[in-house]
Design a protein around this motif. Structure first.
Motif, PDB file in Angstrom:
ATOM      1  N   GLU A  36      -6.545   8.260   2.551  1.00 49.72           N
ATOM      2  CA  GLU A  36      -7.883   8.085   1.960  1.00 49.72           C
ATOM      3  C   GLU A  36      -8.500   6.773   2.439  1.00 49.72           C
ATOM      4  O   GLU A  36      -7.850   5.721   2.403  1.00 49.72           O
ATOM      5  N   TYR A  37      -9.784   6.842   2.836  1.00 51.68           N
ATOM      6  CA  TYR A  37     -10.459   5.648   3.341  1.00 51.68           C
ATOM      7  C   TYR A  37     -11.899   5.582   2.859  1.00 51.68           C
ATOM      8  O   TYR A  37     -12.591   6.598   2.780  1.00 51.68           O
TER       9      TYR A  37
ATOM     10  N   PHE B 230     -12.507  10.677   4.191  1.00 47.42           N
ATOM     11  CA  PHE B 230     -13.369   9.502   4.268  1.00 47.42           C
ATOM     12  C   PHE B 230     -14.520   9.634   3.275  1.00 47.42           C
ATOM     13  O   PHE B 230     -15.061  10.724   3.084  1.00 47.42           O
ATOM     14  N   SER B 231     -14.891   8.523   2.659  1.00 49.73           N
ATOM     15  CA  SER B 231     -16.131   8.468   1.879  1.00 49.73           C
ATOM     16  C   SER B 231     -17.000   7.375   2.478  1.00 49.73           C
ATOM     17  O   SER B 231     -16.494   6.352   2.934  1.00 49.73           O
TER      18      SER B 231
ATOM     19  N   VAL C   7       0.847  -1.191   0.000  1.00 53.84           N
ATOM     20  CA  VAL C   7       0.000   0.000   0.000  1.00 53.84           C
ATOM     21  C   VAL C   7       0.883   1.242   0.000  1.00 53.84           C
ATOM     22  O   VAL C   7       2.045   1.198   0.394  1.00 53.84           O
ATOM     23  N   ASP C   8       0.325   2.362  -0.468  1.00 52.73           N
ATOM     24  CA  ASP C   8       1.057   3.619  -0.486  1.00 52.73           C
ATOM     25  C   ASP C   8       0.062   4.774  -0.413  1.00 52.73           C
ATOM     26  O   ASP C   8      -1.112   4.578  -0.111  1.00 52.73           O
ATOM     27  N   GLY C   9       0.528   5.982  -0.714  1.00 51.75           N
ATOM     28  CA  GLY C   9      -0.322   7.155  -0.603  1.00 51.75           C
ATOM     29  C   GLY C   9      -1.469   7.203  -1.574  1.00 51.75           C
ATOM     30  O   GLY C   9      -2.400   8.005  -1.397  1.00 51.75           O
ATOM     31  N   ASN C  10      -1.448   6.388  -2.622  1.00 52.12           N
ATOM     32  CA  ASN C  10      -2.556   6.311  -3.570  1.00 52.12           C
ATOM     33  C   ASN C  10      -3.593   5.263  -3.183  1.00 52.12           C
ATOM     34  O   ASN C  10      -4.617   5.130  -3.861  1.00 52.12           O
ATOM     35  N   THR C  11      -3.325   4.532  -2.129  1.00 47.31           N
ATOM     36  CA  THR C  11      -4.228   3.454  -1.720  1.00 47.31           C
ATOM     37  C   THR C  11      -5.418   4.004  -0.943  1.00 47.31           C
ATOM     38  O   THR C  11      -5.255   4.839  -0.053  1.00 47.31           O
ATOM     39  N   VAL C  12      -6.610   3.524  -1.277  1.00 44.22           N
ATOM     40  CA  VAL C  12      -7.813   3.814  -0.491  1.00 44.22           C
ATOM     41  C   VAL C  12      -8.044   2.628   0.438  1.00 44.22           C
ATOM     42  O   VAL C  12      -8.378   1.538  -0.011  1.00 44.22           O
TER      43      VAL C  12
END
Length: 285
Positions: A240-241, A271-272, A185-190
């Motif tokens: 992002e989650y 969050f979404s 995972v990285d900074g683009n991972t949701v």
């Protein structure tokens, strides 16, 4: 007297394959939505010494990549447990991927997990676990490897396990999920964020099964959520989650917990979630 066998006395290793989502609108940015179920099951298995690895978003892999990966993996590792997380998978894809896994891991038990009780079974699947599977996975493995009793019904050649009613995993004390280096995972991972299971409402149009929950089943110790979110950010840059709760704003108390969690972080998460618009109007706070 012969000692009673347990899962810990066996040498077990699992491979967990999962579906996911990609951002189809923005092709220049790879955004991976990591659904939490596979990682939760991985953590549960590892809590009893079963080495496990998650391979995510497999239905977005080109066929030749997937075949090569599974072939190489089967040559490097023995595996006797295969778990398939079927969220976002069609029956046709489940049939395809289970057959492919059986090809490369012919002696492994194959366990399908899904939120769809009507998902078509096939002769490659040994067990179909419906709903949250944390409390069902060990009874299933003990049934297969040790011959212990299990609540199930036969559907073709598959044992259908209704975990929602027979092995319920709600409510939970702790819903937090921290990812690991092996998850890539990285900074683009949701990532997946979860605060509760079930919904207080009983809308007639809803197809989620845990409805009309009167008590607040949300996270007991919010510090565990703080620690997980902070760890994901410091190690991997995750901000992002996707919120997995059925209806996230069904309780003001849960939103207050989220506000307290965010106030303790040293970064700003996004969050979404699924929410009811009428409650935004009725409960202005």
């Amino acid at each position: 007297m012969q000692a009673k066998k347990s899962l810990e006395s066996l040498t077990l290793r699992s491979l967990i394959v999962a579906g996911g989502l990609l951002d189809e609108e923005n092709k220049d940015v790879f955004v991976a939505n990591r659904l939490g179920g596979s990682y939760i099951i991985r953590n549960v298995l590892e809590s009893r010494g079963i080495q496990s690895e998650v391979v995510d978003m497999i239905h977005n892999w080109p066929t030749e990549w997937l075949e090569k990966y599974l072939k190489d993996y089967s040559n490097r590792h023995w595996v006797n447990i295969i778990c398939i997380s079927a969220t976002f998978m069609t029956s046709d894809y489940v049939r395809y991927i289970s057959g492919l896994l059986k090809k490369y891991f012919p002696r492994a038990v194959i366990i399908l997990g899904s939120g769809n009780p009507g998902l078509e079974s096939n002769h490659y699947i040994n067990y179909h676990v419906y709903s949250y599977g944390e409390n069902a996975i060990f009874p299933v493995l003990e049934n297969y490897f040790l011959g212990t009793e299990l609540k199930y019904e036969m559907r073709g050649r598959t044992k259908f396990v209704n975990a929602l009613h027979d092995y319920p995993a709600w409510p939970k004390e702790d819903y937090s999920l921290a990812y690991k280096d092996s998850d890539c995972v990285d900074g683009n991972t949701v990532g997946t964020f979860e605060m509760s299971r079930g919904c207080r409402f009983k809308c007639s149009f809803c197809n989620w099964p845990i409805l009309g929950i009167k008590e607040d089943t949300s996270q007991k110790d919010i510090q565990k959520q703080v620690d997980a979110l902070q760890s994901n950010y410091e190690k991997y840059g995750m901000t992002e989650y996707f919120v997995a709760d059925d209806t996230f704003n069904d309780r003001t108390s849960k939103l207050e917990k989220l506000a307290n969690i965010v106030s303790k972080l040293n970064f700003k998460p996004n969050f979404s979630a699924f929410m009811r618009l009428d409650l935004l109007w009725a409960l202005r706070e």
